[in-house]
Design an enzyme around this catalytic site. Sequence first.
Site, PDB file in Angstrom:
ATOM      1  N   HIS A 115     -18.926   0.493   6.445  1.00 26.03           N
ATOM      2  CA  HIS A 115     -19.546   1.260   7.476  1.00 26.03           C
ATOM      3  C   HIS A 115     -19.262   2.682   7.506  1.00 26.03           C
ATOM      4  CE1 HIS A 115     -15.965   0.694  10.159  1.00 26.03           C
ATOM      5  NE2 HIS A 115     -16.257   2.117  10.558  1.00 26.03           N
ATOM      6  N   ASP A 175     -16.800  -5.879   5.525  1.00 30.48           N
ATOM      7  CA  ASP A 175     -17.048  -4.498   5.821  1.00 30.48           C
ATOM      8  C   ASP A 175     -15.731  -3.703   4.696  1.00 30.48           C
ATOM      9  OD1 ASP A 175     -17.464  -2.208   7.054  1.00 30.48           O
ATOM     10  OD2 ASP A 175     -16.572  -2.591   8.980  1.00 30.48           O
ATOM     11  N   SER A 178     -11.181   4.147  11.179  1.00 28.65           N
ATOM     12  CA  SER A 178     -12.037   3.244  10.140  1.00 28.65           C
ATOM     13  C   SER A 178     -11.563   3.395   8.718  1.00 28.65           C
ATOM     14  CB  SER A 178     -13.580   3.304  10.294  1.00 28.65           C
ATOM     15  OG  SER A 178     -13.929   3.080  11.593  1.00 28.65           O
TER      16      SER A 178
END
Length: 260
Positions: free
Chosen positions: A72, A117, A214
């Site tokens: 992402h 992910d 992230s």
Amino acid sequence: MSSHVNRTLHVMHFVSSVLCSTTGTCGEAEIIGGKKVKAHSLPHMALLYTSKGNPVCGGTLLSPTWVLTAAHCVDITMVRLGVNSIKRSQKDKSVQVQKVLMHYPHPNYDSKKDVHDLQLLKLHRAKESKNVQYLPLANVIPDPKEGTKCVVAGWGAVEIQNPETSDVLRSADVAVFERKTCNSPKYYNSKITRDMVCAGTKGKKTQDTWTGDSGGPLMCKGVQVGITSFGIANKPGVYTFLSKEHIAWIKNTMRKSEFF
């Protein structure tokens, strides 16, 4: 948009010295409840920048030409290695700047379900040094048991209510939650798959990743077990588990793409 935070999305709102992630923290901010990392004590950490020059995610330098991060984390065009302070990184001669040549998101990544992910970024060629070192993946990573002590790191926010990213790299101690517990209505209500790991803290003192973290690694006993993916405030963070299937995809992609 769902109620959970994809740790990178908030970052796009900042143009100043910022950086955000998936299951992490962002901000002048640090990893929530964490501490400053001794400068260059995590030499495998990579700081990822968008085409607009904003630091938005973290990652792991696996080899001279590969960085592992979250799928992402999009629009990544440049990587800085050997960074401690974001503000000082442009003047720090030991920091290596690498252009991203290719993006390889996992073919089964689903942004709505947050599954698979992970992605690989191909670089020109980083040089190992005192402040920049590779962290190759283990061939097999056992599914971490409940209570396993782990460490997360990133330049993400320090406070849930303050999305500003931290200037310096920070880390936090977390513990693994059993998937059954993490899938309860109290937490993620059946969203967690066998390819995910939940980790955080129980009790009043929260330590976790947040906006801006992230793509950074979840390290358990010195081994990278997962990748910061997503989470909800005051609940354990969720990490992409480096399962047997994920490791096979990573190594096959690196091998097949090495000469391209």
